[in-house]
Design a protein around this motif. Structure first.
Motif, PDB file in Angstrom:
ATOM      1  N   ARG A  48       4.564  49.441  27.940  1.00 12.97           N
ATOM      2  CA  ARG A  48       5.954  49.870  27.754  1.00 12.97           C
ATOM      3  C   ARG A  48       6.246  50.193  26.294  1.00 12.97           C
ATOM      4  N   MET A  49       5.676  49.429  25.392  1.00 14.20           N
ATOM      5  CA  MET A  49       5.865  49.708  23.964  1.00 14.20           C
ATOM      6  C   MET A  49       5.229  51.044  23.605  1.00 14.20           C
ATOM      7  N   GLN A  50       4.094  51.356  24.202  1.00 11.69           N
ATOM      8  CA  GLN A  50       3.446  52.645  23.964  1.00 11.69           C
ATOM      9  C   GLN A  50       4.324  53.777  24.499  1.00 11.69           C
ATOM     10  N   GLN A  51       4.928  53.560  25.674  1.00 14.01           N
ATOM     11  CA  GLN A  51       5.832  54.560  26.229  1.00 14.01           C
ATOM     12  C   GLN A  51       7.032  54.777  25.314  1.00 14.01           C
ATOM     13  N   VAL A  52       7.597  53.681  24.808  1.00 17.40           N
ATOM     14  CA  VAL A  52       8.728  53.787  23.881  1.00 17.40           C
ATOM     15  C   VAL A  52       8.305  54.530  22.621  1.00 17.40           C
ATOM     16  N   SER A  53       7.131  54.216  22.123  1.00 18.56           N
ATOM     17  CA  SER A  53       6.620  54.898  20.931  1.00 18.56           C
ATOM     18  C   SER A  53       6.445  56.393  21.188  1.00 18.56           C
ATOM     19  N   ASP A  54       5.908  56.737  22.353  1.00 18.14           N
ATOM     20  CA  ASP A  54       5.748  58.149  22.707  1.00 18.14           C
ATOM     21  C   ASP A  54       7.098  58.843  22.810  1.00 18.14           C
ATOM     22  N   LEU A  55       8.079  58.161  23.417  1.00 15.40           N
ATOM     23  CA  LEU A  55       9.413  58.742  23.522  1.00 15.40           C
ATOM     24  C   LEU A  55      10.044  58.943  22.144  1.00 15.40           C
ATOM     25  N   LEU A  56       9.864  57.971  21.267  1.00 14.56           N
ATOM     26  CA  LEU A  56      10.406  58.109  19.911  1.00 14.56           C
ATOM     27  C   LEU A  56       9.758  59.270  19.178  1.00 14.56           C
ATOM     28  N   ALA A  57       8.458  59.447  19.364  1.00 16.42           N
ATOM     29  CA  ALA A  57       7.768  60.581  18.740  1.00 16.42           C
ATOM     30  C   ALA A  57       8.314  61.892  19.291  1.00 16.42           C
ATOM     31  N   THR A  58       8.537  61.935  20.608  1.00 14.67           N
ATOM     32  CA  THR A  58       9.093  63.147  21.221  1.00 14.67           C
ATOM     33  C   THR A  58      10.496  63.415  20.693  1.00 14.67           C
ATOM     34  N   PHE A  59      11.337  62.365  20.634  1.00 15.91           N
ATOM     35  CA  PHE A  59      12.692  62.530  20.114  1.00 15.91           C
ATOM     36  C   PHE A  59      12.659  63.006  18.663  1.00 15.91           C
ATOM     37  N   SER A  60      11.753  62.455  17.891  1.00 13.46           N
ATOM     38  CA  SER A  60      11.639  62.849  16.492  1.00 13.46           C
ATOM     39  C   SER A  60      11.254  64.318  16.387  1.00 13.46           C
ATOM     40  N   SER A  61      10.293  64.723  17.189  1.00 22.02           N
ATOM     41  CA  SER A  61       9.856  66.121  17.180  1.00 22.02           C
ATOM     42  C   SER A  61      10.997  67.047  17.590  1.00 22.02           C
ATOM     43  N   LEU A  62      11.707  66.669  18.656  1.00 28.05           N
ATOM     44  CA  LEU A  62      12.828  67.497  19.116  1.00 28.05           C
ATOM     45  C   LEU A  62      13.953  67.538  18.080  1.00 28.05           C
ATOM     46  N   THR A  63      14.168  66.420  17.395  1.00 28.62           N
ATOM     47  CA  THR A  63      15.194  66.382  16.364  1.00 28.62           C
ATOM     48  C   THR A  63      14.824  67.306  15.201  1.00 28.62           C
ATOM     49  N   MET A  64      13.553  67.312  14.832  1.00 23.94           N
ATOM     50  CA  MET A  64      13.101  68.207  13.761  1.00 23.94           C
ATOM     51  C   MET A  64      13.282  69.671  14.178  1.00 23.94           C
ATOM     52  N   GLU A  65      12.919  69.995  15.421  1.00 22.71           N
ATOM     53  CA  GLU A  65      13.105  71.361  15.913  1.00 22.71           C
ATOM     54  C   GLU A  65      14.583  71.730  15.903  1.00 22.71           C
ATOM     55  N   GLN A  66      15.419  70.813  16.337  1.00 24.86           N
ATOM     56  CA  GLN A  66      16.851  71.070  16.356  1.00 24.86           C
ATOM     57  C   GLN A  66      17.378  71.271  14.934  1.00 24.86           C
ATOM     58  N   HIS A  67      16.882  70.464  13.995  1.00 28.01           N
ATOM     59  CA  HIS A  67      17.301  70.607  12.597  1.00 28.01           C
ATOM     60  C   HIS A  67      16.927  71.992  12.079  1.00 28.01           C
ATOM     61  N   GLU A  68      15.703  72.430  12.374  1.00 23.08           N
ATOM     62  CA  GLU A  68      15.269  73.755  11.931  1.00 23.08           C
ATOM     63  C   GLU A  68      16.122  74.848  12.557  1.00 23.08           C
ATOM     64  N   THR A  69      16.443  74.689  13.852  1.00 26.66           N
ATOM     65  CA  THR A  69      17.270  75.682  14.534  1.00 26.66           C
ATOM     66  C   THR A  69      18.664  75.733  13.924  1.00 26.66           C
ATOM     67  N   VAL A  70      19.252  74.569  13.670  1.00 25.46           N
ATOM     68  CA  VAL A  70      20.593  74.519  13.091  1.00 25.46           C
ATOM     69  C   VAL A  70      20.578  75.106  11.682  1.00 25.46           C
ATOM     70  N   SER A  71      19.543  74.801  10.917  1.00 22.32           N
ATOM     71  CA  SER A  71      19.442  75.368   9.571  1.00 22.32           C
ATOM     72  C   SER A  71      19.354  76.885   9.650  1.00 22.32           C
ATOM     73  N   GLY A  72      18.550  77.385  10.594  1.00 27.38           N
ATOM     74  CA  GLY A  72      18.447  78.836  10.788  1.00 27.38           C
ATOM     75  C   GLY A  72      19.784  79.438  11.181  1.00 27.38           C
ATOM     76  N   LEU A  73      20.539  78.734  12.020  1.00 26.73           N
ATOM     77  CA  LEU A  73      21.860  79.226  12.422  1.00 26.73           C
ATOM     78  C   LEU A  73      22.811  79.290  11.234  1.00 26.73           C
ATOM     79  N   PHE A  74      22.760  78.270  10.366  1.00 26.73           N
ATOM     80  CA  PHE A  74      23.618  78.299   9.181  1.00 26.73           C
ATOM     81  C   PHE A  74      23.249  79.464   8.262  1.00 26.73           C
TER      82      PHE A  74
END
Length: 124
Positions: A48-74
């Motif tokens: 379960r800790m590995q699953q949580v770690s994988d989810l956090l990595a996915t969230f982090s990756s998606l957050t970075m993509e979202q940040h790049e998209t928002v920066s591009g929009l600005f």
């Protein structure tokens, strides 16, 4: 009587030893089961800790993509604002030119009309 008492004591000790050995075996079995259960529990927690770690990595990756998209929009928004400002300035200049050219054309038509009337008046 003494012999019977000794035999009886001996049999009691033997029974006690057998009971003690039986209890030790049961204790060992219980301990093994508990350890196996704890190991399984630890493995489930680790999974379960590995699953949580994988989810956090996915969230982090998606957050970075979202940040790049928002920066591009600005950046795009800034460019669009600049282009809109230039377009507004060009529209103001076009309106000024149109009003100036309309005034000029009106004066030209009036002048030509007066000239034609004058020429018509002076011609025989």
């Amino acid at each position: 009587v003494f012999k019977e008492k000794n035999i009886h004591i001996f049999e009691e000790k033997e029974v006690q030893q057998q009971q003690q050995m039986q209890m030790e075996r049961e204790s060992e079995t219980l301990l093994a089961e508990i350890q196996a259960g704890e190991y399984d529990y630890a493995q489930r927690i680790e999974s379960r800790m590995q699953q949580v770690s994988d989810l956090l990595a996915t969230f982090s990756s998606l957050t970075m993509e979202q940040h790049e998209t928002v920066s591009g929009l600005f950046e795009t928004m800034d460019e669009v604002a600049h282009v809109v400002e230039k377009g507004r300035d060009q529209l103001h200049r076009a309106v000024e030119r149109k009003s100036n050219s309309t005034d000029f054309l009106t004066l030209l038509v009036v002048f030509l009309t007066i000239s034609l009337l004058f020429l018509h008046y002076i011609s025989p």
